[in-house]
Design an enzyme around this catalytic site. Structure first.
Site, PDB file in Angstrom:
ATOM      1  CD  GLU A 293      -7.741  -2.880   9.118  1.00 47.53           C
ATOM      2  OE1 GLU A 293      -6.856  -3.387   8.375  1.00 47.53           O
ATOM      3  OE2 GLU A 293      -7.531  -1.956   9.895  1.00 47.53           O
ATOM      4  CB  CYS A 327      -3.638  -1.912   7.540  1.00 46.87           C
ATOM      5  SG  CYS A 327      -4.602  -0.804   8.549  1.00 46.87           S
TER       6      CYS A 327
END
Length: 543
Positions: A293, A327
């Protein structure tokens, strides 16, 4: 020996504590912050059964008070990386052979330790080491890691229960094997929960792990390792080391027994890792699992029918909680012209009320960015925006690193929807807005979809259901986590499995069963109960 088909405790999401004035948890956390600040820790590597120290010690300090020393950790070199691999492989057979319910018990115990006696310590370590306020620490280093551990145990049992059908006279079954070799867990600074989940999700499925956390998360990683040991994770199953990225890569990605990487970090680093693995593919015993990720340029898209107050709060929280260092944080927003003046006034009022300072003062909503490198990068973009006539800095724009790495929440309004800060990931409290013609909603959706290489999170705010449906369809590949009438952050384990595609990663959905499936290799077993004793089929018989 006795056997049973065991049912694990039903996983439910951990309740978030409020830390309101006068509450027991607030007093406990404040006392723990004071206690941890009073000590200087000597943090070793954890390799097999040993605490390993080197001659190269690295200082740790709170980002919001960088002159204060929290302690030192011992930098690893290539020899320590090799030692960690050796320790992992030595532990592998015994760990893989351990009955699954005992692996489950270890990680359920870890969850209970965090929920109870270690909650304040892990939260305080996250607040000091990563400059998170009490609420941001609570939802991360308490609730989310507890949820990961509990739900992953449940997902593990669901995977083991996933079995094929059998025909008459045949018993078919699937054996879910750990991968052949060791896993490399490379974890980020911004979420203690991610740092804990990446190694444990692999280990839970019977794998052994070499874990390298971000240097700026070592302080809380050390507490996690203490918890894992207390919970009963055997020596060598999870090995915690602190090498440089290149040193780790040189040893790990050239090792025959490298079986996979569990990664959260930057897109550039992940792409380099992928390339290195590809170049070395002939060296490995099997094809390594690559799970990552990575970055995001997450958006908030508003329709002319959006509720202005809901939109302003989605922006204020989505862009500036934890200084925008998620994020999933909103870093670009598209505001219709009919709502702009109202939304602008609401956001500016929110920002004016936000206090900034150290995490130990619970009145502060905004704390410091993680380190000087991040501070300098953000300051450079802000300074460039101040000098650029094509944009306007309407809020913030100030910064100071004398005591801590403090950057004011900053809003840039761009005339050009492809202005650099609308496109590039900054990872800080800087939001860039584009005000679009409210009658050009569909065209702006095309712009949202095409502006960034990333596809992690995004949000649509609208009251018009046709507009919501249109946005959901047009932006179907623009975000792995898509929010309707909410901010684009705050995914909850078991409720909103997390991940994105395009430049944002492999979308293997931490917080879902999908992720755990990446750490096992199924073996199909067919047992014929009464095997045939003649090769001839009935069709061969004479009429």
């Amino acid at each position: 020996m006795p056997k049973g088909i065991y049912k694990v405790p039903l996983a439910i999401n951990e309740v978030i504590k409020s830390y309101a004035p006068g509450s027991a948890e607030r007093k406990e956390l404040q006392a723990m912050l004071k206690e941890l600040r009073s000590k200087e820790l000597d943090i070793p590597m954890y390799i097999g059964s040993k605490e390993v120290r080197s001659e190269n010690k690295i200082r740790l300090a709170p980002p919001h008070d960088h002159k204060h020393t929290l302690g030192f950790f011992h930098r690893s070199d290539k020899s320590h990386v090799q030692q960690a691999i050796d320790a992992a492989l030595a532990a592998k057979d015994k760990w893989a052979a351990l009955s699954w319910e005992h692996r489950a018990s270890i990680f359920l115990k870890a969850a209970e330790l965090i929920a109870g006696p270690y909650r304040a310590k892990l939260n305080a370590a996250t607040m000091l080491g990563q400059s998170k306020n009490a609420f941001q620490a609570e939802i991360d280093s308490a609730c989310e890691i507890i949820d990961f551990l509990r739900f992953n145990v449940q997902y593990m049992t669901e995977i083991y229960n996933d079995q094929p059908i059998s025909s008459p006279g045949v018993w078919n079954r699937i054996e879910w094997r750990p991968l052949e070799g060791f896993i490399y867990a490379l974890t980020p600074f911004n979420f203690t929960a991610i740092a804990g989940n990446l190694p444990t999700s692999c280990a839970m499925m019977g794998n052994v792990v070499v874990w390298k956390p971000s240097n700026t998360q070592v302080y809380s990683a050390n507490v996690l390792m203490e918890i894992f040991k207390k919970a009963g994770v055997p020596d060598g199953v999870i090995n915690l080391i602190y090498p440089s990225g290149p040193d780790a890569a040189d040893v790990i990605f050239n090792h025959r027994d490298f079986a996979g990487i569990h990664f959260t970090g930057s897109t550039e680093v992940f792409q380099n890792i992928w390339q290195t693995i590809g170049n070395n593919i002939h060296k490995y015993k099997s094809y390594p699992r690559i799970v990552g990720e990575t970055g995001g340029k997450d958006f908030i898209m508003a329709h002319k029918s959006a509720d202005a107050k809901a939109l302003s709060v989605a922006i204020s929280r989505g862009a500036f909680e934890y200084q925008g260092q998620k994020c999933s944080a909103a870093s670009r927003a598209y505001i219709p012209s009919n709502l702009w003046e109202e939304v602008k006034a609401l956001i500016l009022a929110d920002l004016k009320s936000m206090k900034m300072g150290p995490t130990e003062d619970f009145a502060n909503f905004i704390n410091a960015v993680i380190d000087e490198k991040s501070f300098d990068k953000l300051a450079k973009y802000i300074d460039a925006a101040k000098k650029d006539s094509s944009v306007e800095v309407i809020a913030g724009g100030n910064y100071d690193k004398l005591k801590g790495y403090f950057i004011e929440p900053t809003i840039i309004v761009a005339k050009d929807p492809k202005y650099v800060t609308m496109c590039e990931e900054l990872f800080g409290p800087v939001l860039t807005l584009f005000v679009y013609d409210s009658e050009k909603f569909e065209e702006t959706l095309e712009l949202v979809d095409s502006t960034s290489i990333y596809a992690l999170t995004g949000a649509i705010l609208a009251q018009d259901r046709y507009a919501i449906e249109l946005a959901a369809k047009k932006l179907s590949n623009a975000a792995g986590n898509f929010y309707i009438n909410d901010k684009c952050t705050g995914a909850v384990v078991g409720q909103q499995p997390f991940g994105g595609a395009r430049g944002s990663g492999t979308n293997d959905k931490a917080g879902a069963k999908i992720n755990l499936l990446r750490w096992v290799s199924p073996r199909t077993i067919k047992e014929t109960l009464v095997p045939p004793t003649d090769y001839r089929y009935p069709f061969l018989l004479a009429d």
